[in-house]
Scaffold this motif. Sequence first.
Motif, mmCIF file in Angstrom:
data_model
loop_
_atom_site.group_PDB
_atom_site.id
_atom_site.type_symbol
_atom_site.label_atom_id
_atom_site.label_comp_id
_atom_site.label_asym_id
_atom_site.label_seq_id
_atom_site.Cartn_x
_atom_site.Cartn_y
_atom_site.Cartn_z
ATOM 1 N N ALA A 89 -11.790 7.416 -4.949
ATOM 2 C CA ALA A 89 -10.991 6.835 -6.014
ATOM 3 C C ALA A 89 -9.713 6.234 -5.436
ATOM 4 O O ALA A 89 -9.214 6.673 -4.396
ATOM 5 N N SER A 110 -6.820 6.582 -6.381
ATOM 6 C CA SER A 110 -5.740 7.573 -6.371
ATOM 7 C C SER A 110 -5.786 8.465 -5.140
ATOM 8 O O SER A 110 -4.808 9.157 -4.838
ATOM 9 N N ASP A 111 -6.907 8.455 -4.419
ATOM 10 C CA ASP A 111 -7.060 9.291 -3.224
ATOM 11 C C ASP A 111 -6.621 8.571 -1.944
ATOM 12 O O ASP A 111 -6.716 9.136 -0.856
ATOM 13 N N THR A 151 -3.951 6.520 0.543
ATOM 14 C CA THR A 151 -2.586 6.196 0.944
ATOM 15 C C THR A 151 -2.612 4.827 1.618
ATOM 16 O O THR A 151 -3.427 4.597 2.526
#
Length: 417
Positions: free
Chosen positions: A55, A57-58, A60
Amino acid sequence: MKPVNHTQPVTVIRGRVLLGSRVVENSVVAVAGTAIIYAGSETGLPDSLAAAGIAASDVTTLVLAPGQLVAPGLVDVHNHGGYGVDFLSADAVAARSALHRMHAAGTTTVLASLVTASPADLFAGLDMFAGLAETGDVAGIHLEGPFLSAARCGAQDPRWLRSPDADFAEQLITAARGHLRTMTYAPDLPGAPELVDLLIAHSVIPSLGHTAASADDAGASLKRAAFGLASRHGAVAGRRAAVPTVTHLFNGMDPLHHRSPGAVAAALRAARAGTAIVELIADNTHLDPYLVASMFELLGADNIVLVTDAMAAAGLSDGQYRLGPAEVSVSDGVARLQSGALAGGTASMLDLVRNAMAAGVPMEDALHSATTVPARILGMSGRIGTLAAGASADLLLLDANLRLSRVLRRGVWISEG
């Protein structure tokens, strides 16, 4: 793309990326754990991450500054030490310390080179570096000798030079526990053809060097090695077959002469034909910059590997150091024996790349000869020296002048400390 273990952090680097032989703007490299999971255009990243179950959101994200470049970690296949450490005489703790600093300086893969020495010292060095290969600190071992010509021994200790001996060669190979990758040999010595065959049988790349051979003898030896390697270790999955190498071309061999061309002429012909790879020490000491640029133009980057031939003084200031059994004096960055013979190099791989570029070599070609070509010599194409899915997460962040900003090795950001 293989599914990613979600306990591993995923880092995406955006900006200018060296992909294959081209610098591509608006590209990305995605890293999970110790591997690259995607390298390519920004537009292809979302689908690739989704296919791996990652995802947004996972992730960086690191965005490069203008002018910065992501390049593969550099690969050095001829290195005797650095940062005060001589590989042949070091213990494992000292060797690891020096290797860590080399990694932090941008050379993320190192082949440890051992100079000619007493049998006891060679066996001890082979045993230690076999252990360091098993822990991943080095990619294996290069033996520079002891089957070298006394007439062109350079900084090699003549006391321990010998003609090829099958039994002794077998002992050396056995002591390396499968981690001997290359061996420098002189084709003008009796027993050299049999040594070439023995090395190939054990998957060791023969590297012609420290020789007074004629052009005919050197050419015949390179042909024998190329044929043997192609027969035993041919091209796999579209990759080029393994070929012999030439140890620091022009150094440790008779100068090219129009009536006595010697090993240099044979090496040039073989490299031009793609049946040998020549080492160049582009430190502006071992070779004039004009010659370096000429070699790239005449032979092509795919037939050249940049090497440091580094010794203990690499990365440090002038002073007194060791190269195996020999005492070495370093002045103005040039390492010499008391006799005046050059005794290894003091430059880093990134120095060599910048020197080659300053001589007129395109950046992409210089980096190719410092990444892709040495990876091929080591039989590690696709695993190191490249930014591609499935490769080791070894990469450099460089500024517009190819100065080092950060180093990622095996998925970990490292520093010299």
